[in-house]
Scaffold this motif. Structure first.
Motif, PDB file in Angstrom:
ATOM      1  N   SER A 135       0.848  -1.188   0.000  1.00 44.39           N
ATOM      2  CA  SER A 135       0.000   0.000   0.000  1.00 44.39           C
ATOM      3  C   SER A 135       0.881   1.235   0.000  1.00 44.39           C
ATOM      4  N   GLN A 161      -8.631  -6.628  -5.832  1.00 45.67           N
ATOM      5  CA  GLN A 161      -7.202  -6.929  -5.731  1.00 45.67           C
ATOM      6  C   GLN A 161      -6.560  -6.977  -7.112  1.00 45.67           C
ATOM      7  N   GLN A 162      -7.249  -7.564  -8.083  1.00 43.72           N
ATOM      8  CA  GLN A 162      -6.704  -7.599  -9.440  1.00 43.72           C
ATOM      9  C   GLN A 162      -6.594  -6.191 -10.017  1.00 43.72           C
ATOM     10  N   TRP A 215      -5.942   0.515  -0.269  1.00 46.55           N
ATOM     11  CA  TRP A 215      -7.335   0.078  -0.097  1.00 46.55           C
ATOM     12  C   TRP A 215      -7.812   0.599   1.240  1.00 46.55           C
TER      13      TRP A 215
END
Length: 188
Positions: A14, A120-121, A135
């Motif tokens: 992240s 996620q992809q 996220w």
């Protein structure tokens, strides 16, 4: 499978410090089309995406403000801008939500998990194009007031807000994920 792809996955982290530019419309279409190849029981395609940029991020900012109002008594109205500003920590926000469909073989949770896989992809795709992502969710994402503010249906479930932009700092990749402590081998 390519070791380069495994290395790419291992280096994904992240990135909370994000600046302009964010992805172009063409990049979004490419990434979200690829993300739509996520695992999906019965091919329901429950994932939905909304891209918020520019002043459109004010709508996301309002969910933070409304959540604060619901949690804090006597919140001074002059604080609204500081809550709305949270939506401006990146040039673009991707709202990912599951549009839950009644299906005898596919429970709601599987549809939410499929949507999380698509999210996620999308993050991996954005990272592959050189963008940073983080996220975010939190209690503000799971209220009826938020659904109302974002004009979502009752059967919709937010999975996350993915903040996207150009990283302003080099990410720190953890050396050890601790996977050995979280995996068991069972052989018969």
């Amino acid at each position: 499978m390519s070791n380069d792809f495994i290395k790419f996955m291992r280096n994904r982290v992240s990135q909370p410090a994000l600046a302009s530019p964010g992805p172009s419309k063409e990049e979004w279409l490419e990434v979200l089309d690829a993300a739509s190849r996520a695992a999906d029981h019965r091919n329901l395609k429950p994932w939905r995406f909304r891209v918020y940029e520019g002043e459109g991020r004010n709508r996301i900012g309002q969910i933070y403000w409304q959540q604060a109002l619901s949690e804090l008594d006597d919140l001074d109205p002059s604080k609204e801008a500081s809550f709305v500003k949270k939506a401006f920590r990146a040039p673009t926000i991707l709202l990912v939500y599951a549009h839950i469909q009644e299906h005898s073989a596919v429970p709601d949770i599987e549809q939410i998990m499929a949507t999380a896989a698509a999210a996620q992809q999308a993050m991996l795709g954005l990272n592959a194009l050189g963008y940073g992502t983080i996220w975010r969710s939190g209690s503000a994402c799971f209220t009826s007031k938020t659904k109302e503010l974002l004009e979502l249906d009752a059967e919709d479930q937010i999975v996350g807000l993915i903040y996207v932009g150009t990283p302003t700092a080099k990410p720190t990749v953890p050396e050890d994920t601790g996977i050995k402590e979280r995996i068991e081998w069972i052989s018969c």
